[in-house]
Design a protein around this motif. Structure first.
Motif, PDB file in Angstrom:
ATOM      1  N   ILE B  18      -3.272   1.096  -1.931  1.00 50.66           N
ATOM      2  CA  ILE B  18      -4.441   0.918  -2.781  1.00 50.66           C
ATOM      3  C   ILE B  18      -5.667   1.612  -2.189  1.00 50.66           C
ATOM      4  O   ILE B  18      -6.656   1.838  -2.882  1.00 50.66           O
ATOM      5  CB  ILE B  18      -4.714  -0.585  -3.034  1.00 50.66           C
ATOM      6  CG1 ILE B  18      -5.457  -0.774  -4.351  1.00 50.66           C
ATOM      7  CG2 ILE B  18      -5.484  -1.231  -1.904  1.00 50.66           C
ATOM      8  CD1 ILE B  18      -5.513  -2.202  -4.807  1.00 50.66           C
ATOM      9  N   ASN B  20      -5.523   4.636  -1.235  1.00 51.81           N
ATOM     10  CA  ASN B  20      -5.236   6.063  -1.470  1.00 51.81           C
ATOM     11  C   ASN B  20      -4.467   6.737  -0.345  1.00 51.81           C
ATOM     12  O   ASN B  20      -4.505   7.953  -0.226  1.00 51.81           O
ATOM     13  CB  ASN B  20      -6.524   6.866  -1.723  1.00 51.81           C
ATOM     14  CG  ASN B  20      -7.226   6.406  -2.988  1.00 51.81           C
ATOM     15  OD1 ASN B  20      -6.583   5.888  -3.885  1.00 51.81           O
ATOM     16  ND2 ASN B  20      -8.517   6.587  -3.047  1.00 51.81           N
ATOM     17  N   ARG B  53       4.425   2.477  -9.344  1.00 52.95           N
ATOM     18  CA  ARG B  53       3.518   1.974  -8.301  1.00 52.95           C
ATOM     19  C   ARG B  53       2.219   1.444  -8.900  1.00 52.95           C
ATOM     20  O   ARG B  53       1.713   0.407  -8.473  1.00 52.95           O
ATOM     21  CB  ARG B  53       3.169   3.102  -7.330  1.00 52.95           C
ATOM     22  CG  ARG B  53       4.333   3.602  -6.522  1.00 52.95           C
ATOM     23  CD  ARG B  53       3.888   4.672  -5.559  1.00 52.95           C
ATOM     24  NE  ARG B  53       5.029   5.205  -4.837  1.00 52.95           N
ATOM     25  CZ  ARG B  53       4.936   6.016  -3.784  1.00 52.95           C
ATOM     26  NH1 ARG B  53       3.742   6.381  -3.353  1.00 52.95           N
ATOM     27  NH2 ARG B  53       6.012   6.470  -3.183  1.00 52.95           N
ATOM     28  N   SER B  54       1.660   2.173  -9.882  1.00 51.26           N
ATOM     29  CA  SER B  54       0.376   1.740 -10.471  1.00 51.26           C
ATOM     30  C   SER B  54       0.508   0.368 -11.104  1.00 51.26           C
ATOM     31  O   SER B  54      -0.348  -0.504 -10.911  1.00 51.26           O
ATOM     32  CB  SER B  54      -0.099   2.727 -11.531  1.00 51.26           C
ATOM     33  OG  SER B  54      -0.266   3.996 -10.979  1.00 51.26           O
ATOM     34  N   ILE B  57       0.691  -2.268  -8.492  1.00 53.74           N
ATOM     35  CA  ILE B  57      -0.636  -2.575  -7.934  1.00 53.74           C
ATOM     36  C   ILE B  57      -1.371  -3.549  -8.846  1.00 53.74           C
ATOM     37  O   ILE B  57      -1.960  -4.533  -8.398  1.00 53.74           O
ATOM     38  CB  ILE B  57      -1.493  -1.297  -7.778  1.00 53.74           C
ATOM     39  CG1 ILE B  57      -0.881  -0.364  -6.735  1.00 53.74           C
ATOM     40  CG2 ILE B  57      -2.938  -1.633  -7.456  1.00 53.74           C
ATOM     41  CD1 ILE B  57      -1.352  -0.570  -5.324  1.00 53.74           C
ATOM     42  N   ILE B  58      -1.320  -3.272 -10.154  1.00 53.97           N
ATOM     43  CA  ILE B  58      -2.025  -4.129 -11.109  1.00 53.97           C
ATOM     44  C   ILE B  58      -1.475  -5.550 -11.049  1.00 53.97           C
ATOM     45  O   ILE B  58      -2.223  -6.526 -11.001  1.00 53.97           O
ATOM     46  CB  ILE B  58      -1.922  -3.559 -12.534  1.00 53.97           C
ATOM     47  CG1 ILE B  58      -2.696  -2.245 -12.611  1.00 53.97           C
ATOM     48  CG2 ILE B  58      -2.460  -4.550 -13.557  1.00 53.97           C
ATOM     49  CD1 ILE B  58      -2.509  -1.484 -13.903  1.00 53.97           C
TER      50      ILE B  58
END
Lengths: 314, 68
Positions: B18, B20, B53-54, B57-58
Motif C-alpha cells: 500500500i 507503493n 491486489r487492488s 487492498i480495499i
C-alpha cells in the motif's frame, strides 16, 4: 320594601368593590413589596451528537444537554446514544440512537485525552448492520468534547478488539481517524488519500451535516479535494447536498499549523451586495478541514479580501 | 473469533504494497524471495475471494486489517 332591600345590598356591594379597586390600583406611596424569587434558569445547552438519520448515515445534529462537567457530559452523551433511554425524547425527529437498549456503562476511566468506557455484555447485542455505525457514533460524539481525543471500548472488562458480528478489527485507540460513513473509491494502490467531507442533508426542512470519509486515489492536496467535493463534483448520494456552486474557484490558500486561509472568487458569495457567505457553506468547509487536516481556525477571503473568520469552539 | 485473517507476514507484505513498494522491493526489505512474496499475495487474494491486489487492498482496508 323588597326592592329597597335589594337596592341597598347592590349599593353596599358596589361600594365595597370600589374600595377594593382603589386599594389595589392606587399605590399608597411606600415601596412595592419585593417577592424573593427562587427560580433557577437552566440554560439550554445544545451539544453536537452523531446519530443515525433516515438515510442510515451517521449524521451530526444537536441535542440539549444539562451537564457541563466532562464525566457527567460523557454519561449524558452515551445515554443519548442508547436506544429507548431516558433521553429518547430529546432525540431530534428523523434521528435514532444505536447502542443496544438497556446497555449499562459499568465504568468510565479518564487518562489524559483517553477515555476508556466499560460497557456490560448487552453492548454486544448490536446488529451486524449497525455495529460499525455504533463505533462511529460513539467516537465522533465523544470526541466533540475538546478534552477527549481517543477512546477505548471494553465489554465486561475486556477490550473490544473486533466487531462482534463481522469480526472486523478495531484499532487499539479509536479516534476520528477511524472515519465515518466510509466510502472506498480506490482503483490503484498509489496515492491513497483519506478525507472527511461534511455534506448537508435535511429532514422536515431542518438541515443537518453528514460527514463522509472517503478513501480515494487522489494526488491533490486535501484542501483541493475538500473544495472539489463540496462543489458537487462527486456527491455519491442524492440525499447529500452542498450549497457551494460549481463556479466557485479556490484561487489560493495558505496553511499555518492549525490555521487555514482560503481565497475564493466571488461566486462563493451567497449575496453579492452584502458580500456574505452562507452559514452552510462556511461550516461545511470548516468541519471538513477540521476532520481531514486538524484545522481549527479558518479565514475566508474573496479576491484577497478577508470576509470571515471561523474557529472550532473549544 | 478474535483471530486475524492475515498472518503476520501477509500483513507486512500488504502494508508495504500500500506504500507503493514493488514485489522486488518487498522481497529485499523482508529478506525473502520474490516468489515467496507473490505466493503470500496470492494466498491473501484467495482468502478474500477477490480478483486482484487492488481489490485485496480495499477489502483489507474495510476490515481494518491494514491502515493507510
Amino acid at each position: 320594601m323588597l326592592f329597597k332591600r335589594i337596592s341597598k345590598k347592590i349599593l353596599v356591594a358596589t361600594i365595597a368593590l370600589i374600595v377594593i379597586a382603589l386599594v389595589y390600583f392606587f399605590p399608597n406611596g411606600s415601596d412595592p413589596e419585593v417577592y424573593e424569587q427562587n427560580i433557577s434558569y437552566i440554560e439550554a445547552n445544545k451539544n453536537p451528537i452523531y446519530l443515525k438519520d433516515n438515510n442510515n448515515y451517521i449524521a451530526r445534529t444537536n441535542i440539549i444537554m444539562k451537564e457541563t462537567e466532562t464525566e457527567e457530559k460523557v454519561k449524558e452523551i452515551i445515554e443519548s446514544l442508547t436506544i429507548n433511554s431516558s433521553k429518547k425524547d430529546y432525540i431530534p425527529n428523523g434521528f435514532s440512537a444505536l447502542i443496544p437498549e438497556d446497555t449499562k456503562v459499568l465504568s468510565l476511566d479518564f487518562d489524559g485525552s483517553l477515555l476508556k468506557i466499560n460497557f456490560d455484555s448487552k453492548f454486544k447485542n448490536i446488529t451486524i448492520q449497525d455495529e460499525e455505525a455504533v463505533i462511529e457514533s460513539l467516537v465522533y460524539s465523544l470526541t466533540e468534547i475538546s478534552s477527549i481525543k481517543k477512546i477505548m471500548i471494553f465489554v465486561d472488562g475486556e477490550l473490544l478488539t473486533r466487531l462482534p458480528n463481522s469480526n472486523k478489527k478495531l484499532p487499539h485507540y479509536l479516534t476520528r481517524d477511524y472515519g465515518i460513513n466510509k466510502i472506498y473509491d480506490l482503483n490503484t494502490l498509489s496515492d491513497c488519500t483519506i478525507t472527511t467531507i461534511y455534506y448537508l442533508s435535511k429532514f422536515n426542512e431542518q438541515y443537518y451535516y453528514v460527514p463522509v470519509t472517503t478513501f480515494s486515489n487522489n494526488p491533490s492536496n486535501k484542501i483541493e479535494i475538500v473544495i472539489n467535493n463540496l462543489k458537487g463534483n462527486s456527491i455519491y448520494n442524492p440525499n447529500l447536498l452542498s450549497y457551494m456552486v460549481n463556479s466557485v474557484e479556490l484561487l489560493s490558500y495558505e496553511l499555518e499549523e492549525s490555521k487555514a486561509s482560503l481565497n475564493f472568487n466571488s461566486y462563493i458569495f451567497d449575496n453579492f451586495d452584502d458580500k456574505t457567505i452562507s452559514e452552510e457553506v462556511k461550516y461545511t468547509i470548516l468541519l471538513s478541514l477540521k476532520d481531514s487536516m486538524g484545522i481549527e481556525e479558518l479565514v475566508l477571503k474573496v479576491n484577497d479580501e478577508e470576509i470571515d473568520k471561523l474557529s472550532i469552539e473549544s | 473469533m478474535g483471530n486475524s485473517i492475515l498472518t503476520q507476514r501477509e500483513k507486512e507484505i500488504f502494508t508495504y504494497l500500500i506504500k507503493n513498494n514493488t514485489t522486488k522491493d518487498i522481497a529485499n526489505i523482508l529478506g525473502i524471495s520474490e516468489k515467496t512474496v507473490r505466493n503470500h499475495i496470492s494466498n491473501v487474494i484467495q482468502k478474500l475471494g477477490v480478483k486482484g491486489r487492488s481489490q485485496a487492498i480495499i477489502e483489507l482496508l474495510k476490515l481494518n486489517e491494514i491502515n493507510i
